[in-house]
Scaffold this motif. Sequence first.
Motif, mmCIF file in Angstrom:
data_model
loop_
_atom_site.group_PDB
_atom_site.id
_atom_site.type_symbol
_atom_site.label_atom_id
_atom_site.label_comp_id
_atom_site.label_asym_id
_atom_site.label_seq_id
_atom_site.Cartn_x
_atom_site.Cartn_y
_atom_site.Cartn_z
ATOM 1 N N GLU A 46 0.841 -1.200 0.000
ATOM 2 C CA GLU A 46 0.000 0.000 0.000
ATOM 3 C C GLU A 46 0.879 1.254 0.000
ATOM 4 O O GLU A 46 0.564 2.233 -0.667
ATOM 5 N N TRP A 47 1.985 1.209 0.733
ATOM 6 C CA TRP A 47 2.925 2.341 0.729
ATOM 7 C C TRP A 47 3.531 2.522 -0.652
ATOM 8 O O TRP A 47 3.762 3.633 -1.110
ATOM 9 N N VAL A 48 3.804 1.405 -1.340
ATOM 10 C CA VAL A 48 4.385 1.467 -2.684
ATOM 11 C C VAL A 48 3.402 2.118 -3.655
ATOM 12 O O VAL A 48 3.783 2.982 -4.448
ATOM 13 N N ILE A 49 2.137 1.715 -3.592
ATOM 14 C CA ILE A 49 1.125 2.309 -4.467
ATOM 15 C C ILE A 49 0.997 3.801 -4.187
ATOM 16 O O ILE A 49 0.931 4.617 -5.111
ATOM 17 N N LYS A 50 0.985 4.154 -2.911
ATOM 18 C CA LYS A 50 0.906 5.568 -2.537
ATOM 19 C C LYS A 50 2.082 6.342 -3.130
ATOM 20 O O LYS A 50 1.915 7.438 -3.680
ATOM 21 N N CYS A 86 -1.643 2.884 4.902
ATOM 22 C CA CYS A 86 -0.532 3.505 4.180
ATOM 23 C C CYS A 86 -0.332 4.964 4.577
ATOM 24 O O CYS A 86 0.515 5.638 4.022
ATOM 25 N N GLU A 87 -1.074 5.437 5.548
ATOM 26 C CA GLU A 87 -0.950 6.831 5.967
ATOM 27 C C GLU A 87 -0.707 6.862 7.470
ATOM 28 O O GLU A 87 -1.520 6.374 8.255
ATOM 29 N N ALA A 88 0.408 7.417 7.876
ATOM 30 C CA ALA A 88 0.811 7.409 9.285
ATOM 31 C C ALA A 88 -0.233 8.044 10.196
ATOM 32 O O ALA A 88 -0.474 7.554 11.293
ATOM 33 N N ARG A 89 -0.876 9.094 9.734
ATOM 34 C CA ARG A 89 -1.835 9.761 10.626
ATOM 35 C C ARG A 89 -3.087 8.928 10.868
ATOM 36 O O ARG A 89 -3.829 9.176 11.796
#
Length: 107
Positions: A46-50, A86-89
């Motif tokens: 998910e981080w990669v797609i982001k 995929c979003e830290a917040r």
Amino acid sequence: MISLEDCVGLCGLTEDEVLAIAQHEHIPAIVAAEFGNYLSRTPEGEWVIKAMIADDIAQAARSGDRARELALKLVLRKFIVQHPRCEARHLLQIRYPDRRLDGASGP
């Protein structure tokens, strides 16, 4: 025969997200649907797609394609809402099971 729409429907991503992956990786959309399906199954993916979508936004900004830049920002926003890992917040909003309650005895 399976169509692109079928593959997009099965991969867990929107058509715009699949098209962003296809553009970023320079691959056909149907291959991007499969790649996106693989990536979206893991937090790292998910981080990669982001990151791919963010790279596409930066490329659109560099080339002066404001309409594409804004469209991709919307795609990124929707992706983050649908994939909060995929979003830290958003990590604090995710509830992970308490491992102490699974019946295992402690040390």
